[in-house]
Design a protein around this motif. Structure first.
Motif, short mmCIF file in Angstrom:
data_model
loop_
_atom_site.label_atom_id
_atom_site.label_comp_id
_atom_site.label_asym_id
_atom_site.label_seq_id
_atom_site.Cartn_x
_atom_site.Cartn_y
_atom_site.Cartn_z
N LEU A 194 -48.60 -2.97 -23.40
CA LEU A 194 -49.27 -1.85 -22.74
C LEU A 194 -50.76 -1.77 -23.05
CD1 LEU A 194 -46.61 0.93 -23.43
CD2 LEU A 194 -46.83 -0.48 -21.38
N GLU A 195 -51.22 -2.59 -23.98
CA GLU A 195 -52.59 -2.44 -24.48
C GLU A 195 -53.64 -2.49 -23.37
OE1 GLU A 195 -53.80 -1.76 -27.50
OE2 GLU A 195 -51.79 -1.54 -28.32
N THR A 253 -51.37 9.20 -21.28
CA THR A 253 -52.02 7.92 -21.57
C THR A 253 -50.98 6.81 -21.61
OG1 THR A 253 -53.80 9.00 -22.80
CG2 THR A 253 -53.45 6.66 -23.21
N TYR A 254 -49.92 7.04 -22.36
CA TYR A 254 -48.84 6.05 -22.40
C TYR A 254 -48.05 6.04 -21.10
CZ TYR A 254 -49.22 4.31 -27.15
OH TYR A 254 -49.65 3.66 -28.29
N ILE A 280 -47.18 2.73 -18.97
CA ILE A 280 -45.80 2.35 -18.69
C ILE A 280 -45.59 2.11 -17.20
CG2 ILE A 280 -43.41 3.19 -18.67
CD1 ILE A 280 -44.13 4.65 -21.34
N GLU A 281 -46.14 3.02 -16.38
CA GLU A 281 -46.00 2.88 -14.93
C GLU A 281 -46.69 1.61 -14.43
OE1 GLU A 281 -45.61 7.25 -13.05
OE2 GLU A 281 -47.32 7.02 -14.39
N GLU A 314 -37.89 6.36 -25.65
CA GLU A 314 -38.32 5.10 -26.25
C GLU A 314 -39.11 4.26 -25.25
OE1 GLU A 314 -37.85 4.72 -29.45
OE2 GLU A 314 -36.65 6.58 -29.49
N LEU A 315 -40.09 3.52 -25.75
CA LEU A 315 -40.87 2.63 -24.89
C LEU A 315 -39.95 1.61 -24.21
CD1 LEU A 315 -43.95 1.83 -27.17
CD2 LEU A 315 -43.98 3.19 -25.06
N PRO A 316 -40.15 1.38 -22.91
CA PRO A 316 -39.29 0.42 -22.19
C PRO A 316 -39.75 -1.03 -22.35
CG PRO A 316 -40.83 1.41 -20.66
CD PRO A 316 -41.09 2.07 -22.00
#
Length: 317
Positions: free
Chosen positions: A278-279, A209-210, A214-215, A270-272
């Motif tokens: 991202l919501e 999902t994340y 992110i992509e 870690e989130l980039p």
């Protein structure tokens, strides 16, 4: 089987291997990256098959990583209302994941795998020896999907064995081979029980999902050095563990353990980008339906659950 009934679609990055495998059969090279994972490439494949005179009894061999098997499988699924295909995955990621489950498809406007069908290959041939030529980053990317699989089912301590093998400076491919088979077997069994992702198969989306969000973010913001799919999955796994802790579904410290293990295997954790960026993509993901996300959460290594969430910022219950 006559050579003329087989048509080889391959990633141009593995041309030497693919042409050796093809043994003179008709072969088409494609650019197999996320930018070219579109309907345009699928139509290019279909036009080529038509020009080659491929009939309904033809078989497509997809030789390459997950992008190749996704696109070649999709083209085979729609060409003349469907012909057969077989996968020859050449990356660790595709050997443990994309080449096994029958999902095919392409991206749409940066959103991951929005167009596609489920059509199972007649077989998938795992060839561990081709992995020794992969760049280290691509090998590590596949490691994330392997570890994801063993977080879902950790029979015989495969997760711990995989972390040990994958965290070594030099990969022992002899030790890696049985882990590839074990990971592919976990996915195969899940897919057989739930081929069309009505319930159990959704567990294979752990971290995705994340990852897909992110992509999407990287695609729409022209990131200089975007995370690979596997790297994004690794970050997504940590986010799933953090959410699991907030909801009280697992013991505190699981996310930190996964961070350490993934980092030891050369993967980011870690989130980039900021969470709020991202919501939009999180709620447009394929796993979102009627205002909820079928989110895969972790109770412990070897046990995950699917929880329908309408808020990804819920406090601990």
């Amino acid at each position: 089987m006559e050579k003329k009934s087989i048509y080889v679609i391959y990633d141009r990055n593995v041309e030497a291997f693919a042409l050796k495998l093809a043994e003179g059969r008709p072969a088409l090279a494609i650019t197999a990256d996320e930018e070219h994972k579109t309907m345009d490439t699928v139509l290019e494949i279909c036009r080529w098959l038509l020009a080659q005179g491929a009939n309904r009894d033809a078989i497509v061999w997809a030789v390459g990583g997950g992008v190749t098997t996704d696109m070649a499988g999709f083209a085979a699924s729609i060409y003349k209302r469907g012909i057969r295909y077989a996968n020859y995955p050449t990356t660790l990621l595709s050997q443990v994941d994309a080449g096994v489950g029958g999902k095919t498809g392409v991206n749409l406007d940066g959103f991951k795998n929005m167009i596609g069908v489920t059509k199972f290959p007649i077989y998938t041939r795992i060839l561990p020896e081709v992995l020794q030529t992969l760049p280290p980053r691509e090998l590590r990317s596949g490691a994330a999907e392997m570890l994801k699989t063993f977080i879902i089912e950790n029979k015989n301590g495969h997760y711990e064995k995989a972390v040990k093998v994958l965290s070594e400076p030099e990969i022992d491919f002899a030790a890696l081979a049985p882990l590839i088979e074990a990971a592919a077997d976990v996915k195969r069994k899940i897919v057989e029980l739930d081929p069309y992702e009505e319930n159990l198969r959704r567990t294979l989306n752990l971290g995705h999902t994340y990852a897909h969000a992110i992509e999407w973010y990287q695609h729409t913001h022209d990131a200089d050095d975007p995370l690979t799919h596997g790297e994004a999955v690794a970050v997504g796994i940590v986010q799933a563990a953090l959410l699991s802790e907030r909801l009280g579904l697992c013991k505190e410290g699981l996310a930190e353990q996964l961070r350490r293990d993934l980092h030891a295997c050369g993967l980011p954790t870690e989130l980039p980008c900021p969470q709020e960026a991202l919501e939009d993509a999180l709620w447009k993901d394929k796993k979102a339906e009627k205002g909820i996300i079928h989110f895969v959460l972790i109770k412990k290594i070897g046990k995950v659950i699917i929880k329908d969430l309408d808020d990804l910022h819920q406090p601990t219950e």
